[in-house]
Enzyme design. Structure first.
Site, mmCIF file in Angstrom:
data_model
loop_
_atom_site.group_PDB
_atom_site.id
_atom_site.type_symbol
_atom_site.label_atom_id
_atom_site.label_comp_id
_atom_site.label_asym_id
_atom_site.label_seq_id
_atom_site.Cartn_x
_atom_site.Cartn_y
_atom_site.Cartn_z
ATOM 1 N N ASN A 2 0.800 -1.239 -0.073
ATOM 2 C CA ASN A 2 0.026 0.206 0.141
ATOM 3 C C ASN A 2 0.890 1.335 0.032
ATOM 4 O OD1 ASN A 2 -1.802 2.051 0.315
ATOM 5 N ND2 ASN A 2 -2.376 1.431 2.500
ATOM 6 N N TRP A 3 1.069 1.700 -1.301
ATOM 7 C CA TRP A 3 1.798 2.994 -1.367
ATOM 8 C C TRP A 3 1.260 4.211 -0.978
ATOM 9 C CZ3 TRP A 3 4.196 1.756 -6.642
ATOM 10 C CH2 TRP A 3 5.348 0.709 -6.695
ATOM 11 N N LYS A 4 -0.014 4.363 -0.597
ATOM 12 C CA LYS A 4 -0.483 5.382 0.092
ATOM 13 C C LYS A 4 -0.069 6.640 -1.153
ATOM 14 C CE LYS A 4 -0.195 3.466 4.435
ATOM 15 N NZ LYS A 4 -0.232 3.703 5.933
ATOM 16 N N HIS A 26 -9.606 1.369 4.551
ATOM 17 C CA HIS A 26 -8.295 1.715 5.370
ATOM 18 C C HIS A 26 -8.650 2.770 6.507
ATOM 19 C CE1 HIS A 26 -4.357 2.800 6.102
ATOM 20 N NE2 HIS A 26 -3.958 1.661 5.603
ATOM 21 N N GLU A 54 -7.070 5.145 7.539
ATOM 22 C CA GLU A 54 -6.703 6.561 6.917
ATOM 23 C C GLU A 54 -8.105 7.025 6.246
ATOM 24 O OE1 GLU A 54 -3.130 5.989 5.088
ATOM 25 O OE2 GLU A 54 -2.215 5.427 7.042
ATOM 26 N N GLU A 83 -5.711 -4.776 10.458
ATOM 27 C CA GLU A 83 -4.656 -3.493 10.651
ATOM 28 C C GLU A 83 -5.024 -2.699 12.018
ATOM 29 O OE1 GLU A 83 -2.565 -2.416 6.713
ATOM 30 O OE2 GLU A 83 -4.327 -1.292 7.046
ATOM 31 N N GLY A 97 2.072 2.449 10.733
ATOM 32 C CA GLY A 97 3.166 3.727 10.699
ATOM 33 C C GLY A 97 3.585 4.068 11.913
ATOM 34 N N SER A 110 3.075 -1.969 10.438
ATOM 35 C CA SER A 110 4.603 -1.784 10.579
ATOM 36 C C SER A 110 5.175 -3.386 10.550
ATOM 37 C CB SER A 110 4.647 -1.390 12.235
ATOM 38 O OG SER A 110 4.264 -0.147 12.388
ATOM 39 N N GLY A 148 2.656 -0.865 4.230
ATOM 40 C CA GLY A 148 2.845 0.541 3.988
ATOM 41 C C GLY A 148 4.378 0.860 3.722
ATOM 42 N N GLY A 149 4.849 1.630 4.741
ATOM 43 C CA GLY A 149 6.221 2.049 4.589
ATOM 44 C C GLY A 149 7.314 0.906 4.348
HETATM 45 P P1 PGA Z 1 2.666 0.544 7.714
HETATM 46 O O1 PGA Z 1 1.218 0.628 6.822
HETATM 47 O O2 PGA Z 1 3.161 -0.706 7.089
HETATM 48 O O3 PGA Z 1 3.381 1.793 7.200
HETATM 49 O O4 PGA Z 1 2.357 0.538 9.113
HETATM 50 C C1 PGA Z 1 0.319 -0.313 6.806
HETATM 51 C C2 PGA Z 1 -1.008 0.204 6.153
HETATM 52 O O5 PGA Z 1 -1.434 1.245 6.527
HETATM 53 O O6 PGA Z 1 -1.801 -0.314 5.332
#
Ligand code: PGA
Length: 250
Positions: free
Chosen positions: A9-11, A96, A98, A168, A174, A213, A234-235
């Site tokens: 997930n590159w956001k 998600h 977010e 999640e 994050g 994470s 994500g990251g």
């Molecule tokens: P993260 O994000 O791996 O940076 O914690 C995961 C996500 O939001 O899907």
């Protein structure tokens, strides 16, 4: 046997050319491992086309990060399922945290997105997860049960086995604070049990990814748990080597 699914997930990161550069570096790092994991990249919309071309002939597929439930219309800034299919997406991330927190998406709206995806042969990756205060006050399972029930309300029963769920925990996204494999497994087992209430035996086939994470050094321990079927990353998915290590982790 469920095939693990690892999704990046590159956001709001990476232009089209950065996404193509990622693909060039990433594809040679993929091992044909014996669990034959499915690998999915979810770039921002403007990078879908170029990334799709760069992935042609590989086993990596595309996901979008959002979808609007309507087929078309006056919805400035939104993107429909037909458009995502036209851009060769196979998956779409829905719900998600977010989107829930920053953009105010409700379970009812998420349920409509899930339904729109299935109607158009897109597979939703449905995210659910509790906040830190919900966990600290012992409400994790209630929150997960409600998010799930309300978000899957419109899933066609015959397609339920295709649904992908991403557990999640919001406190792990994050933050560098991963759920321990035990905490994650407990939530995954609970979610699978709840899915059985909604879908019966399809609950055994549908995949539940862990997200929050995930890094190369914690991926294997998480994947060794019986109800964890891959990861939503994500990251650590922004770097080809780090995402490849996660995908190749055993
Ligand atoms: P993260 O994000 O791996 O940076 O914690 C995961 C996500 O939001 O899907």
């Amino acid at each position: 046997m469920r095939r693990p699914i690892f999704a990046a997930n590159w956001k709001m990161h990476k232009t089209a050319s950065e996404a193509v550069a990622f693909a060039k570096a990433f594809l040679p790092l993929l091992k044909a491992n014996d669990r034959d994991a499915e690998v999915v990249l979810a770039p921002a919309f403007p990078a879908l086309h170029a990334l799709g071309q760069a992935l042609e002939g590989s086993r990596v597929t595309l996901a979008a990060q959002n979808i609007h439930p309507e087929a078309q219309g006056a919805f400035t800034g939104e993107v429909s399922a037909t458009m995502l299919c036209d851009a060769h997406c196979r998956y779409v991330i829905v719900g998600h945290s977010e989107r829930r927190q920053i953009f105010g998406e409700t379970n009812a709206f998420i349920a409509q997105k899930v339904a729109a995806a299935f109607t158009n042969d897109l597979i939703p990756i449905l995210c659910v997860g509790e906040s830190l205060s919900e966990r600290d006050t012992g409400r994790t399972f209630d929150v997960l049960a409600q998010q799930l029930a309300e978000s899957v309300a419109l899933v066609p029963k015959a397609r339920a086995h295709e649904l992908v769920i991403a557990y999640e925990p919001v406190w792990a996204i994050g933050t560098g604070k991963t759920a321990t494999p035990e905490i994650a497994q407990e939530a995954h087992a609970f979610l699978r049990q709840e899915c059985e209430k909604h879908f019966g035996s399809a609950a055994k086939s549908l995949r539940i990814q862990y997200g929050g994470s995930v890094k190369p050094d914690n991926a294997a321990a998480l994947q060794n748990k019986p109800d964890i079927d891959g990861a939503l990353v994500g990251g650590a998915s922004l770097d080809p080597e780090s995402f490849a290590k996660i995908v190749n982790a055993k």
